[in-house]
Write a protein that holds these residues in place. Sequence first.
Motif, PDB file in Angstrom:
ATOM      1  N   VAL A  15      16.790  43.129  28.113  1.00 12.49           N
ATOM      2  CA  VAL A  15      17.704  42.065  27.694  1.00 12.49           C
ATOM      3  C   VAL A  15      19.122  42.604  27.586  1.00 12.49           C
ATOM      4  CG1 VAL A  15      18.252  40.430  25.853  1.00 12.49           C
ATOM      5  CG2 VAL A  15      15.875  40.832  26.486  1.00 12.49           C
ATOM      6  N   PHE A  16      19.264  43.810  27.035  1.00  7.23           N
ATOM      7  CA  PHE A  16      20.587  44.416  26.895  1.00  7.23           C
ATOM      8  C   PHE A  16      21.240  44.641  28.253  1.00  7.23           C
ATOM      9  CE2 PHE A  16      23.005  48.423  27.038  1.00  7.23           C
ATOM     10  CZ  PHE A  16      24.068  48.084  26.232  1.00  7.23           C
ATOM     11  N   PHE A  17      20.519  45.248  29.172  1.00  4.17           N
ATOM     12  CA  PHE A  17      21.105  45.529  30.484  1.00  4.17           C
ATOM     13  C   PHE A  17      21.379  44.238  31.251  1.00  4.17           C
ATOM     14  CE2 PHE A  17      19.283  49.766  29.712  1.00  4.17           C
ATOM     15  CZ  PHE A  17      20.361  50.560  30.076  1.00  4.17           C
ATOM     16  N   GLY A  18      20.496  43.257  31.124  1.00  5.32           N
ATOM     17  CA  GLY A  18      20.715  41.997  31.833  1.00  5.32           C
ATOM     18  C   GLY A  18      21.933  41.250  31.326  1.00  5.32           C
ATOM     19  N   THR A  19      22.076  41.139  30.014  1.00  5.30           N
ATOM     20  CA  THR A  19      23.208  40.404  29.449  1.00  5.30           C
ATOM     21  C   THR A  19      24.529  41.134  29.670  1.00  5.30           C
ATOM     22  OG1 THR A  19      22.681  41.426  27.303  1.00  5.30           O
ATOM     23  CG2 THR A  19      21.880  39.193  27.702  1.00  5.30           C
ATOM     24  N   THR A  20      24.538  42.450  29.484  1.00  5.50           N
ATOM     25  CA  THR A  20      25.784  43.191  29.688  1.00  5.50           C
ATOM     26  C   THR A  20      26.218  43.171  31.157  1.00  5.50           C
ATOM     27  OG1 THR A  20      24.475  45.245  29.825  1.00  5.50           O
ATOM     28  CG2 THR A  20      25.515  44.709  27.706  1.00  5.50           C
ATOM     29  N   PHE A  21      25.259  43.228  32.083  1.00  5.60           N
ATOM     30  CA  PHE A  21      25.624  43.151  33.501  1.00  5.60           C
ATOM     31  C   PHE A  21      26.199  41.771  33.826  1.00  5.60           C
ATOM     32  CE2 PHE A  21      24.529  42.074  37.915  1.00  5.60           C
ATOM     33  CZ  PHE A  21      25.256  43.071  38.577  1.00  5.60           C
ATOM     34  N   LEU A  22      25.610  40.742  33.270  1.00  2.52           N
ATOM     35  CA  LEU A  22      26.127  39.395  33.509  1.00  2.52           C
ATOM     36  C   LEU A  22      27.533  39.249  32.949  1.00  2.52           C
ATOM     37  CD1 LEU A  22      25.586  36.505  34.498  1.00  2.52           C
ATOM     38  CD2 LEU A  22      24.605  35.999  32.250  1.00  2.52           C
ATOM     39  N   ILE A  23      27.751  39.765  31.750  1.00  4.57           N
ATOM     40  CA  ILE A  23      29.081  39.692  31.137  1.00  4.57           C
ATOM     41  C   ILE A  23      30.102  40.467  31.971  1.00  4.57           C
ATOM     42  CG2 ILE A  23      30.430  40.415  29.127  1.00  4.57           C
ATOM     43  CD1 ILE A  23      27.817  39.936  27.504  1.00  4.57           C
ATOM     44  N   TYR A  24      29.745  41.682  32.356  1.00  2.00           N
ATOM     45  CA  TYR A  24      30.666  42.513  33.126  1.00  2.00           C
ATOM     46  C   TYR A  24      31.000  41.849  34.458  1.00  2.00           C
ATOM     47  CZ  TYR A  24      32.768  46.786  34.943  1.00  2.00           C
ATOM     48  OH  TYR A  24      33.656  47.702  35.447  1.00  2.00           O
ATOM     49  N   THR A  25      29.997  41.269  35.088  1.00  2.00           N
ATOM     50  CA  THR A  25      30.222  40.612  36.377  1.00  2.00           C
ATOM     51  C   THR A  25      31.139  39.411  36.227  1.00  2.00           C
ATOM     52  OG1 THR A  25      28.017  41.286  37.124  1.00  2.00           O
ATOM     53  CG2 THR A  25      29.082  39.504  38.330  1.00  2.00           C
ATOM     54  N   LEU A  26      30.909  38.582  35.212  1.00  2.00           N
ATOM     55  CA  LEU A  26      31.713  37.382  35.029  1.00  2.00           C
ATOM     56  C   LEU A  26      33.165  37.709  34.706  1.00  2.00           C
ATOM     57  CD1 LEU A  26      29.243  35.134  32.985  1.00  2.00           C
ATOM     58  CD2 LEU A  26      29.897  34.887  35.383  1.00  2.00           C
ATOM     59  N   VAL A  27      33.379  38.770  33.930  1.00  2.00           N
ATOM     60  CA  VAL A  27      34.741  39.108  33.506  1.00  2.00           C
ATOM     61  C   VAL A  27      35.521  39.795  34.619  1.00  2.00           C
ATOM     62  CG1 VAL A  27      36.116  40.499  31.905  1.00  2.00           C
ATOM     63  CG2 VAL A  27      34.135  39.215  31.068  1.00  2.00           C
ATOM     64  N   TRP A  28      34.895  40.774  35.292  1.00  2.44           N
ATOM     65  CA  TRP A  28      35.627  41.588  36.255  1.00  2.44           C
ATOM     66  C   TRP A  28      35.610  41.034  37.679  1.00  2.44           C
ATOM     67  CZ3 TRP A  28      38.967  45.381  35.194  1.00  2.44           C
ATOM     68  CH2 TRP A  28      38.913  45.957  33.929  1.00  2.44           C
ATOM     69  N   SER A  29      34.781  40.059  37.952  1.00  2.00           N
ATOM     70  CA  SER A  29      34.754  39.501  39.310  1.00  2.00           C
ATOM     71  C   SER A  29      35.566  38.226  39.431  1.00  2.00           C
ATOM     72  CB  SER A  29      33.305  39.225  39.733  1.00  2.00           C
ATOM     73  OG  SER A  29      32.720  38.236  38.890  1.00  2.00           O
ATOM     74  N   ILE A  30      36.362  37.911  38.421  1.00  2.00           N
ATOM     75  CA  ILE A  30      37.222  36.726  38.495  1.00  2.00           C
ATOM     76  C   ILE A  30      38.246  36.933  39.604  1.00  2.00           C
ATOM     77  CG2 ILE A  30      38.934  35.339  37.269  1.00  2.00           C
ATOM     78  CD1 ILE A  30      37.513  36.038  34.684  1.00  2.00           C
ATOM     79  N   PRO A  31      38.365  35.994  40.541  1.00  2.00           N
ATOM     80  CA  PRO A  31      39.321  36.171  41.637  1.00  2.00           C
ATOM     81  C   PRO A  31      40.762  36.155  41.131  1.00  2.00           C
ATOM     82  CG  PRO A  31      38.399  33.950  41.661  1.00  2.00           C
ATOM     83  CD  PRO A  31      37.613  34.733  40.651  1.00  2.00           C
ATOM     84  N   GLY A  32      41.625  36.860  41.852  1.00  2.00           N
ATOM     85  CA  GLY A  32      43.031  36.940  41.480  1.00  2.00           C
ATOM     86  C   GLY A  32      43.466  38.371  41.292  1.00  2.00           C
TER      87      GLY A  32
END
Length: 308
Positions: A15-32
Amino acid sequence: MIRYVLRRLLQLIPVFFGTTFLIYTLVWSIPGDPFAGKCGQVKCPQTFVDKMTERYHLNDSLFEQYFKYIGKLLTGDFGETFNEIPVGDLIGDAYPVTLRLALVAICIEALIGVGAGVLTGLRGKGFLDNLVLMSTLFLISLPVFVTGIVLQIVLGTEWGIITPSVSADATIGELIVPGFALGSLSMAYIARLTRTSIAENRRADFVRTAIAKGQPHRRVVWVHLLRNSVIPVITFIGIDLGALMGGAIVTEGVFNINGIGGLIFQGIQNQESATVTGIVVLLVLVYLFMSLVVDLLYAVLDPRIRYD
């Protein structure tokens, strides 16, 4: 019991790795452009862009970036802002204030909510029951920030009982009114949840058996009835602690509290991805820890759970 705890701990790892990966992806993959506006009104020099790109591994794949971030996180390093300020230092300054605010809110909502729920659940329909139902419905209908502003104006500006803004120290006494405002909605839900649970369990077989054995009324209520009725309430309170810490942005803004909520808002406003990621990951850890605590309380209150 030990096997039960170990099983719950092992369940938290994916759960920890899944949620942190999702958070990291959403924050750092924002276009711009992540460096837009970081150098004022002018475009950032290429040397600055190259330096920041190398520091944050932005040329690596997303998986490589994530595992490098997790590697640092496991050593206590939450990263740095674009101004080279350690995110851990920012969290260290703001986190204790929000934690105190959340704990005050939890205590208020638990004491008042559970107390009102127990009284109305035991007494049944009547004046007190109708009063609690109307009061909780009123609190549920109001947004939290409206409750906070009303308390600030009435108790602070009009009556002068409190200071409208909390000081930089943010003592427990100063956080009582903001904590009440923050926990008012959850307090109403807890009162209704406790009332319903108590009313249902009053007619349960184990309560009738305890009464038939001649046990004192107080023991029937506090040992048998309440112990079995608070399980859903504990679930709600445990999850609510994480929600209070992450959802205190408006309340902290109303009472001028320098906590995690304001730090998240500033991080989003300034596009500081490292700050936002670090704080949200911290909130995930709080959720996971509270989930473990709630599971252990389940096992204490109902020993049958640990054997399942």
